[in-house]
Design an enzyme around this catalytic site. Structure first.
Site, short mmCIF file in Angstrom:
data_model
loop_
_atom_site.label_atom_id
_atom_site.label_comp_id
_atom_site.label_asym_id
_atom_site.label_seq_id
_atom_site.Cartn_x
_atom_site.Cartn_y
_atom_site.Cartn_z
N GLN A 42 -0.56 7.43 8.67
CA GLN A 42 -1.70 6.26 8.73
C GLN A 42 -3.29 6.90 9.09
O GLN A 42 -3.22 7.73 10.08
CB GLN A 42 -1.32 5.42 10.02
CG GLN A 42 -2.17 4.77 10.81
CD GLN A 42 -2.53 3.47 9.75
OE1 GLN A 42 -3.72 3.57 9.20
NE2 GLN A 42 -1.70 2.51 9.65
N GLN A 66 4.30 -13.03 8.44
CA GLN A 66 4.58 -12.10 7.29
C GLN A 66 5.19 -10.79 7.74
O GLN A 66 4.75 -10.17 8.59
CB GLN A 66 3.41 -11.80 6.58
CG GLN A 66 3.54 -10.80 5.43
CD GLN A 66 2.16 -10.61 4.65
OE1 GLN A 66 1.04 -10.75 5.43
NE2 GLN A 66 2.17 -10.06 3.71
N GLU A 83 1.21 -1.98 10.75
CA GLU A 83 1.57 -1.63 12.14
C GLU A 83 0.79 -2.50 13.10
O GLU A 83 0.96 -2.39 14.27
CB GLU A 83 0.68 -0.14 12.27
CG GLU A 83 0.87 0.74 13.48
CD GLU A 83 0.42 2.31 13.40
OE1 GLU A 83 0.36 2.76 14.52
OE2 GLU A 83 0.26 2.60 12.33
N ARG A 84 -0.24 -3.26 12.72
CA ARG A 84 -0.98 -3.86 13.63
C ARG A 84 0.08 -5.01 14.24
O ARG A 84 0.20 -5.13 15.46
CB ARG A 84 -2.46 -4.71 12.97
CG ARG A 84 -3.35 -3.79 13.49
CD ARG A 84 -4.75 -4.74 13.19
NE ARG A 84 -4.80 -4.84 11.63
CZ ARG A 84 -6.12 -5.02 11.08
NH1 ARG A 84 -7.14 -4.99 12.01
NH2 ARG A 84 -6.24 -5.43 10.09
N GLU A 116 -4.61 0.74 1.81
CA GLU A 116 -4.67 -0.56 2.49
C GLU A 116 -5.89 -0.87 3.53
O GLU A 116 -6.31 -1.66 3.52
CB GLU A 116 -3.19 -0.56 3.32
CG GLU A 116 -2.05 -1.30 2.55
CD GLU A 116 -1.28 -2.30 3.38
OE1 GLU A 116 -1.06 -3.28 3.21
OE2 GLU A 116 -0.95 -1.59 4.66
N ARG A 120 -9.51 -2.78 3.16
CA ARG A 120 -9.90 -4.07 4.20
C ARG A 120 -11.03 -3.32 5.03
O ARG A 120 -11.35 -4.00 5.91
CB ARG A 120 -8.56 -3.98 5.17
CG ARG A 120 -7.38 -4.80 4.44
CD ARG A 120 -6.55 -5.39 5.60
NE ARG A 120 -6.16 -4.29 6.67
CZ ARG A 120 -4.87 -3.95 6.45
NH1 ARG A 120 -3.82 -4.13 5.56
NH2 ARG A 120 -4.58 -2.99 7.25
#
Length: 289
Positions: A42, A66, A83-84, A116, A120
């Protein structure tokens, strides 16, 4: 529930994102949070406590809408995407979280985590730089190959990688957003680390624009060029001068003697044509007077 690749992605990484789609054929299971561990690749190191708490409040009211994406690893599961949601679920007091288990290689995991976040715009400039360097190091990629994979120009990749040359304190400024990417680019090329730090501090304190910082760097570089244009002259040993002059008379060409403090050195004889070289060789071999 699907996530689609952005138009800015290269074919290599863009092809990975559909693999994160959750289809009707995928089995959603509840996994204990205790069996999950964050993605080691990450690139995002800073998570906003405020946004995590906001998401936790939503999860308390509506649950995790989700499912997250994971892969099976030794002693549990590793988070590929989400992860959030995982952190917010911990904050909300949940014991399990809905998830879909998929198969990914280490390289795919790292690439997915990067794209990802980049797509974003969750990463700061330093995190992107570290992520790019990690991909290069872990999988022996060239900047050209990486630029194709992430759908960015090679100059874009190079600009971010150069940030890794900054002093640690200045890197931290960029990570926190105290110093912008533009400001960092303006000073990263300077060789003096102390000067970089001083300029960064001044830019922050005086709230300089990128343009103002660039102008200050230009002034400093011009002063440096002026100094370089007038190098300090070193005095040559008079004895060496005398020997050079004597050899010039013998060989009728330019002679340079270079020596160090240990009295070791070399003698250079310049020639300007093959005939001139042959003439010098004959002189050195004692075939002519």
């Amino acid at each position: 529930m699907s996530k689609r690749a952005g138009s800015g992605l290269g074919k290599g990484l863009g092809a990975l994102l559909p693999a994160l789609d959750i289809n009707d054929d995928d089995k959603v299971i509840e996994i204990p949070l205790s069996q999950l561990r964050p993605n080691p690749y990450q690139p995002r190191k800073h998570f906003s406590d405020e946004t995590i708490q906001e998401l936790a409040a939503s999860i308390k009211e509506h649950g995790v809408i989700q499912p997250i994406i994971v892969r099976s690893v030794l002693k549990g599961f590793e988070i590929i995407a989400g992860e959030r949601r995982f952190r917010a679920s911990q904050a909300s007091g949940l014991q399990t979280i809905p998830a879909v288990v998929k198969k990914f290689t280490d390289q795919q995991v790292m690439e997915i985590a990067l794209i990802e976040n980049v797509q974003r715009e969750d990463l700061n400039a330093m995190e992107i730089a570290v992520a790019y360097q990690s991909l290069i190091d872990q999988f022996s990629l060239t900047q050209e190959v990486l630029s194709t994979k992430v759908g960015k120009s090679r100059s874009h990749i190079a600009n971010f990688l150069r940030l890794l040359q900054l002093p640690e304190e200045v890197k931290e400024y960029v990570s926190r957003g105290t110093l912008s990417m533009g400001h960092a680019k303006a000073i990263v090329g300077l060789k003096d680390k102390k000067l970089i730090k001083a300029l960064a501090d001044t830019a922050i304190k005086e709230q300089w624009s990128v343009r103002e910082l660039e102008e200050e760097v230009k002034k400093l570089e011009e002063k440096g060029d002026t100094k370089k244009a007038k190098p300090k002259q070193t005095r040559k040993d008079p004895y060496i001068n005398e020997v050079e002059e004597s050899l010039r008379e013998v060989y009728r060409t330019t002679v340079k003697i270079k020596h160090n403090n240990n009295n070791k050195g070399k003698i250079e004889l310049l020639y300007f044509s093959n005939d001139d070289l042959n003439r010098l060789l004959e002189l050195l071999q004692g075939k002519t007077s």
